[in-house]
Scaffold this motif. Structure first.
Motif, mmCIF file in Angstrom:
data_model
loop_
_atom_site.group_PDB
_atom_site.id
_atom_site.type_symbol
_atom_site.label_atom_id
_atom_site.label_comp_id
_atom_site.label_asym_id
_atom_site.label_seq_id
_atom_site.Cartn_x
_atom_site.Cartn_y
_atom_site.Cartn_z
ATOM 1 N N MET A 98 -2.066 -22.997 8.813
ATOM 2 C CA MET A 98 -2.487 -22.384 7.552
ATOM 3 C C MET A 98 -3.276 -21.095 7.786
ATOM 4 N N CYS A 99 -3.060 -20.470 8.953
ATOM 5 C CA CYS A 99 -3.789 -19.240 9.285
ATOM 6 C C CYS A 99 -3.456 -18.125 8.304
ATOM 7 N N SER A 100 -4.436 -17.309 8.058
ATOM 8 C CA SER A 100 -4.270 -16.127 7.225
ATOM 9 C C SER A 100 -4.789 -14.930 8.007
ATOM 10 N N VAL A 101 -4.116 -13.809 7.872
ATOM 11 C CA VAL A 101 -4.560 -12.576 8.518
ATOM 12 C C VAL A 101 -4.854 -11.534 7.442
ATOM 13 N N PRO A 102 -5.808 -10.637 7.710
ATOM 14 C CA PRO A 102 -6.171 -9.633 6.718
ATOM 15 C C PRO A 102 -5.098 -8.546 6.595
ATOM 16 N N VAL A 103 -4.977 -8.027 5.388
ATOM 17 C CA VAL A 103 -4.069 -6.916 5.103
ATOM 18 C C VAL A 103 -4.917 -5.781 4.530
ATOM 19 N N TYR A 104 -4.676 -4.570 5.048
ATOM 20 C CA TYR A 104 -5.446 -3.410 4.611
ATOM 21 C C TYR A 104 -4.535 -2.322 4.060
ATOM 22 N N GLU A 105 -5.089 -1.548 3.118
ATOM 23 C CA GLU A 105 -4.387 -0.398 2.545
ATOM 24 C C GLU A 105 -5.306 0.813 2.626
ATOM 25 N N CYS A 106 -4.735 1.971 2.933
ATOM 26 C CA CYS A 106 -5.521 3.201 3.004
ATOM 27 C C CYS A 106 -5.816 3.697 1.586
ATOM 28 N N GLU A 107 -7.085 3.931 1.313
ATOM 29 C CA GLU A 107 -7.485 4.428 0.001
ATOM 30 C C GLU A 107 -6.986 5.843 -0.253
ATOM 31 N N ALA A 108 -6.732 6.589 0.795
ATOM 32 C CA ALA A 108 -6.330 7.989 0.636
ATOM 33 C C ALA A 108 -4.829 8.145 0.423
#
Length: 83
Positions: free
Chosen positions: A47-57
């Motif tokens: 049930m592992c989860s990994v972070p997802v990121y988005e560039c604000e720019a």
């Protein structure tokens, strides 16, 4: 001395404006956390989860392909291997 401090603050503000307007190729992405996604570990019950990121720019997304995600998956795989 106050005048030097005011000049330094003005220079910092100018640099911050430059960075905010600069393309990601020059200053790097400005990542913000979007949430998470399933890590896709080898264990089907994981049930592992990994972070997802988005560039604000620029809006670029890493889709969970980042150092933190790799560490999470490696720990999970090690745990599964050790039973």
């Amino acid at each position: 001395m106050q005048q030097r401090l005011d000049q330094a603050r003005a220079e910092v503000a100018r640099l911050e404006r430059e960075i905010a307007a600069a393309p990601c190729a020059e200053v790097g992405h400005r990542w913000k956390h979007l949430g998470g996604k399933h890590a896709g570990c080898a264990d089907p019950d994981c049930m592992c989860s990994v972070p997802v990121y988005e560039c604000e720019a620029c809006g670029n997304c890493d889709y969970g392909e980042n150092d933190e995600a790799r560490e999470i998956i490696a720990r999970c795989e090690e745990k599964s291997a050790n039973g």
